[in-house]
Design a protein around this motif. Sequence first.
Motif, PDB file in Angstrom:
ATOM      1  N   THR A 165      28.314   1.519  39.092  1.00 20.70           N
ATOM      2  CA  THR A 165      28.989   2.840  39.777  1.00 20.70           C
ATOM      3  C   THR A 165      29.807   3.496  38.631  1.00 20.70           C
ATOM      4  O   THR A 165      30.650   2.628  38.033  1.00 20.70           O
ATOM      5  CB  THR A 165      29.557   2.376  40.998  1.00 20.70           C
TER       6      THR A 165
ATOM      7  N   THR B 299      33.256   5.442  37.833  1.00 16.86           N
ATOM      8  CA  THR B 299      34.689   5.719  38.958  1.00 16.86           C
ATOM      9  C   THR B 299      35.222   6.985  38.248  1.00 16.86           C
ATOM     10  O   THR B 299      35.940   7.664  38.761  1.00 16.86           O
ATOM     11  CB  THR B 299      35.355   4.684  38.993  1.00 16.86           C
TER      12      THR B 299
ATOM     13  N   ASP C 127      20.188   6.554  50.619  1.00  9.51           N
ATOM     14  CA  ASP C 127      21.695   6.468  51.270  1.00  9.51           C
ATOM     15  C   ASP C 127      22.403   5.565  50.152  1.00  9.51           C
ATOM     16  O   ASP C 127      22.606   4.568  50.256  1.00  9.51           O
ATOM     17  CB  ASP C 127      21.264   5.515  52.448  1.00  9.51           C
ATOM     18  N   TYR C 128      23.001   6.397  49.293  1.00 11.46           N
ATOM     19  CA  TYR C 128      23.823   5.723  48.134  1.00 11.46           C
ATOM     20  C   TYR C 128      25.297   6.293  48.501  1.00 11.46           C
ATOM     21  O   TYR C 128      25.436   7.270  48.940  1.00 11.46           O
ATOM     22  CB  TYR C 128      23.523   6.313  46.938  1.00 11.46           C
ATOM     23  N   ASP C 129      26.139   5.703  47.950  1.00 10.59           N
ATOM     24  CA  ASP C 129      27.365   5.958  47.889  1.00 10.59           C
ATOM     25  C   ASP C 129      27.624   7.284  46.855  1.00 10.59           C
ATOM     26  O   ASP C 129      26.725   7.370  46.095  1.00 10.59           O
ATOM     27  CB  ASP C 129      28.391   4.917  47.297  1.00 10.59           C
ATOM     28  N   SER C 130      28.559   7.981  47.008  1.00 13.01           N
ATOM     29  CA  SER C 130      28.686   9.335  46.294  1.00 13.01           C
ATOM     30  C   SER C 130      28.642   8.905  44.718  1.00 13.01           C
ATOM     31  O   SER C 130      28.039   9.723  44.203  1.00 13.01           O
ATOM     32  CB  SER C 130      29.751  10.073  46.800  1.00 13.01           C
ATOM     33  N   ASN C 131      29.236   8.001  44.237  1.00 13.18           N
ATOM     34  CA  ASN C 131      29.243   7.788  42.781  1.00 13.18           C
ATOM     35  C   ASN C 131      28.594   6.935  42.305  1.00 13.18           C
ATOM     36  O   ASN C 131      28.499   6.828  40.826  1.00 13.18           O
ATOM     37  CB  ASN C 131      30.729   7.333  42.783  1.00 13.18           C
ATOM     38  N   GLN C 132      27.623   6.532  42.981  1.00 14.39           N
ATOM     39  CA  GLN C 132      26.694   5.249  42.576  1.00 14.39           C
ATOM     40  C   GLN C 132      25.565   5.895  41.696  1.00 14.39           C
ATOM     41  O   GLN C 132      24.956   7.014  41.891  1.00 14.39           O
ATOM     42  CB  GLN C 132      25.816   4.609  43.630  1.00 14.39           C
TER      43      GLN C 132
ATOM     44  N   ARG D 101      22.778  10.264  39.743  1.00 17.04           N
ATOM     45  CA  ARG D 101      23.965   9.848  40.819  1.00 17.04           C
ATOM     46  C   ARG D 101      23.228   9.807  42.207  1.00 17.04           C
ATOM     47  O   ARG D 101      22.481  10.788  42.463  1.00 17.04           O
ATOM     48  CB  ARG D 101      25.230  10.473  40.627  1.00 17.04           C
TER      49      ARG D 101
ATOM     50  N   THR E 273      23.636  10.392  45.401  1.00 21.98           N
ATOM     51  CA  THR E 273      23.758  11.670  46.275  1.00 21.98           C
ATOM     52  C   THR E 273      22.895  12.764  45.645  1.00 21.98           C
ATOM     53  O   THR E 273      22.503  13.515  46.421  1.00 21.98           O
ATOM     54  CB  THR E 273      25.305  12.111  46.631  1.00 21.98           C
TER      55      THR E 273
ATOM     56  N   ASP F  24      25.814  17.009  40.090  1.00 22.29           N
ATOM     57  CA  ASP F  24      26.438  16.093  41.108  1.00 22.29           C
ATOM     58  C   ASP F  24      27.416  17.022  42.002  1.00 22.29           C
ATOM     59  O   ASP F  24      28.398  17.898  41.291  1.00 22.29           O
ATOM     60  CB  ASP F  24      27.031  15.193  40.326  1.00 22.29           C
TER      61      ASP F  24
END
Length: 392
Positions: free
Chosen positions: A21, A23, A63-68, A94, A96, A219
Amino acid sequence: MKRGFLNSSKGKKKPLYEAPTSTESSQQAIQDQEKPRPTKLPFGKVSLTTTTAYTKFDHTRVDYDSNQTVVTTIPPRDYDMPPDPDGHSAWIVRGTTKAKILNRPGYPKAVPKPSGPPAYEVRATPDMGMGALLVAPRDIGMMADSSKFKLREKYSPDEFRQIMMMECEKLLENVVQGYMQPEHREAFLALANSHQEDGSGPILGIIRTNGYKIEGLFDGPKLNEWDSNTYSAILKVGSRINHSCRPNITHQFDLDAFCMSFFAKRDIPSGEQLSYSYCYLGQSAAARQAELAPYGFSCTCPSCVNATPESDKLRTEYEQRIMATAISVARGVANKATFVSLVDLKKQLIEEGLDGTEGYPRLLQVISILCGKLGMTAEESKYLKEMKKHIL
Ligand SMILES: C[S@@+](CC[C@H](N)C(=O)[O-])C[C@H]1O[C@@H](n2cnc3c(N)ncnc32)[C@H](O)[C@@H]1O
């Protein structure tokens, strides 16, 4: 090549990993990359001995986290099935943004095919060296592992930059070896690399030299100020196309088919080299050369070689002139002198090789509207027709 990409094991059958990820905002990273540097920065002088662990994942997952950040192929590859006849592009994305594309109502659309045999040939040129293999975020150079950002305080800016590039290169080696079909890998590694001394590793250098910005793929909800949240596509044939300040083709990315298409901007005689512009064309010859410097060549197109103060003035002012005239025509100005001056501007743009730019159809539109106001019906439709030929 120096580092043995072609000699290492063949592309692995299963996907290798899910990348870490990120950040930290990539904006600072892009700004850092674009600051002029006084010294040459060889790749690989500062290296960390750490390795990053990656986990396997499912290509069709959305279905990923936003920043993955994920590494995948597009179209998603089922390794128990034969590959898609149009091939699979390796894709660093990324999570999303991956979902944004895979969830588009129009996706997947078949890759558009030319109606006849290819109307181009890839040929070696005497002084310009010898055409989606990979799609990657524009800020790839600084996104490999966000945990490294804390090293900023420990190392000098150049050392930190080298570390980030080295980390990035490790990620890219895995992508090239693990996610590219062998023929794609061979074509990718044969592409030009003009980023030999800015700290980029060999693969990042190829990405930087050959990447096309993908309009419409970014993104998050909107483009950021630096466009650093966009993506680049490295193409098998398209990345072989050289630059000219008098481009004869343009390109457009189709998000549903996930492919780039190229369009002629004028009739191109057989044997003429296809070219598009790597730089902003509405600037002087000197400013264009400065923007092209990272590509490692000086442009020798007729517009550069024969540049004059008048041609520089035309380039720097034509967009504003078209805009200002469009406004005054919209406000009711309609006279023959304006028509004559716009037709003259059209002629100058053609002579300067700017009829492949976005401003040119805008000019044709203004002339057509003006003709309508002057009651010149035949000219009105002539310019409108010509304008439509330039709109994709
Ligand atoms: C995207 S590649 C274009 C294809 C490349 N010529 C090849 O053989 O693969 C960009 C590189 O091509 C070369 N190049 C592109 N346009 C050029 C031009 N107008 N004059 C000289 N070299 C050019 C530069 O080395 C540049 O870094």
